[in-house]
Design a protein around this motif. Structure first.
Motif, PDB file in Angstrom:
ATOM      1  N   TYR A  28      39.005  37.592  39.617  1.00 52.90           N
ATOM      2  CA  TYR A  28      40.216  37.226  40.349  1.00 52.90           C
ATOM      3  C   TYR A  28      40.485  35.730  40.223  1.00 52.90           C
ATOM      4  CZ  TYR A  28      43.385  36.239  44.216  1.00 52.90           C
ATOM      5  OH  TYR A  28      44.453  35.795  44.959  1.00 52.90           O
ATOM      6  N   ALA A  29      39.449  34.917  40.377  1.00 54.95           N
ATOM      7  CA  ALA A  29      39.623  33.467  40.314  1.00 54.95           C
ATOM      8  C   ALA A  29      40.217  33.042  38.977  1.00 54.95           C
ATOM      9  CB  ALA A  29      38.289  32.765  40.576  1.00 54.95           C
ATOM     10  N   VAL A  30      39.690  33.594  37.877  1.00 53.31           N
ATOM     11  CA  VAL A  30      40.219  33.261  36.558  1.00 53.31           C
ATOM     12  C   VAL A  30      41.647  33.797  36.408  1.00 53.31           C
ATOM     13  CG1 VAL A  30      39.877  33.559  34.077  1.00 53.31           C
ATOM     14  CG2 VAL A  30      37.906  33.191  35.563  1.00 53.31           C
ATOM     15  N   GLY A  31      41.910  34.949  37.000  1.00 53.58           N
ATOM     16  CA  GLY A  31      43.248  35.536  36.934  1.00 53.58           C
ATOM     17  C   GLY A  31      44.301  34.694  37.616  1.00 53.58           C
ATOM     18  N   VAL A  32      43.898  33.865  38.590  1.00 59.21           N
ATOM     19  CA  VAL A  32      44.861  32.989  39.259  1.00 59.21           C
ATOM     20  C   VAL A  32      44.672  31.532  38.824  1.00 59.21           C
ATOM     21  CG1 VAL A  32      45.127  34.542  41.208  1.00 59.21           C
ATOM     22  CG2 VAL A  32      43.437  32.705  41.357  1.00 59.21           C
ATOM     23  N   GLY A  33      44.110  31.356  37.630  1.00 57.92           N
ATOM     24  CA  GLY A  33      44.139  30.054  36.980  1.00 57.92           C
ATOM     25  C   GLY A  33      42.951  29.152  37.181  1.00 57.92           C
ATOM     26  N   ALA A  34      41.873  29.609  37.851  1.00 56.27           N
ATOM     27  CA  ALA A  34      40.700  28.757  38.028  1.00 56.27           C
ATOM     28  C   ALA A  34      40.079  28.427  36.676  1.00 56.27           C
ATOM     29  CB  ALA A  34      39.677  29.440  38.932  1.00 56.27           C
ATOM     30  N   LYS A  35      39.644  27.165  36.551  1.00 57.87           N
ATOM     31  CA  LYS A  35      39.111  26.694  35.279  1.00 57.87           C
ATOM     32  C   LYS A  35      37.757  26.017  35.514  1.00 57.87           C
ATOM     33  CE  LYS A  35      43.789  26.072  33.458  1.00 57.87           C
ATOM     34  NZ  LYS A  35      44.450  26.577  34.688  1.00 57.87           N
ATOM     35  N   SER A  36      37.286  25.299  34.501  1.00 64.43           N
ATOM     36  CA  SER A  36      35.940  24.729  34.580  1.00 64.43           C
ATOM     37  C   SER A  36      35.813  23.683  35.674  1.00 64.43           C
ATOM     38  CB  SER A  36      35.554  24.118  33.228  1.00 64.43           C
ATOM     39  OG  SER A  36      36.501  23.129  32.838  1.00 64.43           O
ATOM     40  N   GLN A 194      47.775  35.315  30.752  1.00 62.95           N
ATOM     41  CA  GLN A 194      47.450  35.320  32.179  1.00 62.95           C
ATOM     42  C   GLN A 194      47.499  36.709  32.798  1.00 62.95           C
ATOM     43  OE1 GLN A 194      46.882  31.887  33.464  1.00 62.95           O
ATOM     44  NE2 GLN A 194      45.558  33.236  34.657  1.00 62.95           N
ATOM     45  N   ALA A 195      48.533  37.466  32.471  1.00 60.89           N
ATOM     46  CA  ALA A 195      48.675  38.806  33.059  1.00 60.89           C
ATOM     47  C   ALA A 195      47.584  39.748  32.558  1.00 60.89           C
ATOM     48  CB  ALA A 195      50.054  39.379  32.741  1.00 60.89           C
ATOM     49  N   ILE A 196      47.112  39.530  31.334  1.00 61.09           N
ATOM     50  CA  ILE A 196      46.049  40.374  30.783  1.00 61.09           C
ATOM     51  C   ILE A 196      44.780  40.212  31.610  1.00 61.09           C
ATOM     52  CG2 ILE A 196      44.568  40.748  28.762  1.00 61.09           C
ATOM     53  CD1 ILE A 196      46.903  39.875  27.014  1.00 61.09           C
ATOM     54  N   VAL A 197      44.522  38.989  32.073  1.00 61.01           N
ATOM     55  CA  VAL A 197      43.340  38.735  32.891  1.00 61.01           C
ATOM     56  C   VAL A 197      43.554  39.225  34.321  1.00 61.01           C
ATOM     57  CG1 VAL A 197      41.770  36.980  33.779  1.00 61.01           C
ATOM     58  CG2 VAL A 197      42.723  36.744  31.478  1.00 61.01           C
ATOM     59  N   PHE A 198      44.718  38.895  34.916  1.00 58.23           N
ATOM     60  CA  PHE A 198      44.923  39.236  36.320  1.00 58.23           C
ATOM     61  C   PHE A 198      44.897  40.750  36.546  1.00 58.23           C
ATOM     62  CE2 PHE A 198      47.273  40.148  40.196  1.00 58.23           C
ATOM     63  CZ  PHE A 198      46.653  39.283  41.082  1.00 58.23           C
ATOM     64  N   ARG A 199      45.377  41.530  35.589  1.00 54.71           N
ATOM     65  CA  ARG A 199      45.424  42.982  35.790  1.00 54.71           C
ATOM     66  C   ARG A 199      44.030  43.580  35.984  1.00 54.71           C
ATOM     67  NH1 ARG A 199      45.202  46.423  31.135  1.00 54.71           N
ATOM     68  NH2 ARG A 199      46.911  47.662  31.959  1.00 54.71           N
ATOM     69  N   LEU A 200      42.999  42.889  35.517  1.00 57.22           N
ATOM     70  CA  LEU A 200      41.636  43.394  35.653  1.00 57.22           C
ATOM     71  C   LEU A 200      41.163  43.396  37.100  1.00 57.22           C
ATOM     72  CD1 LEU A 200      39.996  41.670  32.545  1.00 57.22           C
ATOM     73  CD2 LEU A 200      41.028  43.951  32.709  1.00 57.22           C
ATOM     74  N   SER A 201      41.942  42.781  38.000  1.00 55.21           N
ATOM     75  CA  SER A 201      41.600  42.826  39.423  1.00 55.21           C
ATOM     76  C   SER A 201      42.125  44.086  40.103  1.00 55.21           C
ATOM     77  CB  SER A 201      42.153  41.578  40.136  1.00 55.21           C
ATOM     78  OG  SER A 201      41.385  40.441  39.797  1.00 55.21           O
ATOM     79  N   GLY A 202      42.832  44.955  39.361  1.00 51.30           N
ATOM     80  CA  GLY A 202      43.193  46.246  39.922  1.00 51.30           C
ATOM     81  C   GLY A 202      44.639  46.664  39.791  1.00 51.30           C
TER      82      GLY A 202
END
Length: 312
Positions: A28-36, A194-202
């Motif tokens: 979820y964090a990566v899906g909403v833009g969290a970075k290093s 971004q959407a490809i990652v965020f969708r993995l949260s459900g």
């Protein structure tokens, strides 16, 4: 079914099981833009590792699953007494808020549930808006978060007359001050993926992955999940106002005003507008899509503990 909007308010759905683990929080964090530079959100061994407090917004679609789901089946709900027939393809997410009552554990374990009660309905010439109150409840019955979301059923008709009934709802944002610049400005950049990652949260809605569906819906291609933009703004405000302390955010709410496409740039302007409850400050904010020039999130309100030297 008899159409009677007064019957909508107070109707409850059966409780649903929900669960999550550390991997879900990282995703979820990566899906909403969290970075290093957000190490406490993206590294599970960091001494300050914690959940972003907005994580529960994804639980109604994720549920208790650790695998993908079929979006069209997941959103099928029980008929709501008193509601006229609605077109599921013409339902728009209007508003979303979350009140954080207790800090989220890193792993849920079994026995958590998601409750739903309809607390508001309003009809106008464009359609019907329905507001739901949700609670995240642990196995002991303790409430960890209270959420409100509204769905605009475009074109739905009951009596064709203006009608409103509300028994509960979230705090509303104060007007944006016109006479001064924002206290904080947060710029962020979504990625083309971004959407490809965020969708993995459900949220596996094909609108956010299949360009053909996005084009047929009139968006010219894929759009980002509204709740991803919601999370971008929350993460940015936590970083700016609370120096990155996720436990500082106690309430967060927005109105969705225009879509964001993966790869668009965002700018959230934040004004401190007074004291909030329990040692917090109240802020009003707006998130602009710098790529389209349109406001993506309006009516923004948050209660957050301000760090002694929060970044301007």
């Amino acid at each position: 079914m008899v159409v009677d909007l007064s019957k909508v308010v107070g109707f409850t759905l059966p409780d649903r099981p929900v669960s999550w683990n550390k991997r879900d929080l990282l995703t979820y964090a990566v899906g909403v833009g969290a970075k290093s530079d957000d190490l406490s959100l993206v590294y599970e061994l960091d001494k300050s590792f914690a959940a972003l407090p907005t994580y529960p917004v994804v639980l109604p679609l994720k549920g208790d699953d650790q695998d993908v789901n079929v979006f069209s089946e997941r959103v099928k709900g029980r008929p709501i007494p008193g509601m006229p027939p609605v077109d599921p393809n013409r339902i728009v997410h209007g508003t979303q808020s979350i009140e954080i009552l207790k800090e989220l554990p890193l792993v849920s374990g079994p026995g958590w549930k998601w409750t739903t009660r309809y607390t508001g309905v309003s009809e106008n010439k464009s359609g019907i808006v329905v507001t739901a109150e949700n609670m995240l409840v642990d196995p002991n019955g303790d409430i960890y978060a209270k959420l409100y979301s509204s769905a605009f059923n475009v074109g739905a008709k009951a009596n064709g007359d203006k009608y409103t009934k509300v028994i509960a709802g979230p705090p509303q944002a104060k007007p944006i001050p016109k006479d001064r610049k924002p206290n904080w400005v947060v710029k962020d950049q979504t990625t083309p993926d971004q959407a490809i990652v965020f969708r993995l949260s459900g949220d596996y809605n094909p609108l956010h992955i299949d360009p053909k569906i996005g084009a047929s819906a009139g968006f010219g291609g894929v759009i980002l999940h509204g709740l991803a933009t919601f999370g971008f703004a929350a993460r940015g405000i936590i970083k700016a106002v609370a120096n990155g302390d996720p436990t500082a955010l106690k309430f967060f709410g927005v109105r969705f005003t225009s879509p964001v496409k993966p790869g668009d740039a965002l700018e959230t302007s934040v004004w401190e507008v007074g004291p909030g409850p329990n040692g917090t400050v109240e802020v009003a904010f707006v998130t602009k899509n710098l790529t389209s020039g349109k406001v993506a999130l309006g009516g923004g309100i948050a209660y957050i503990r301000k760090a002694p030297s929060s970044k301007l």
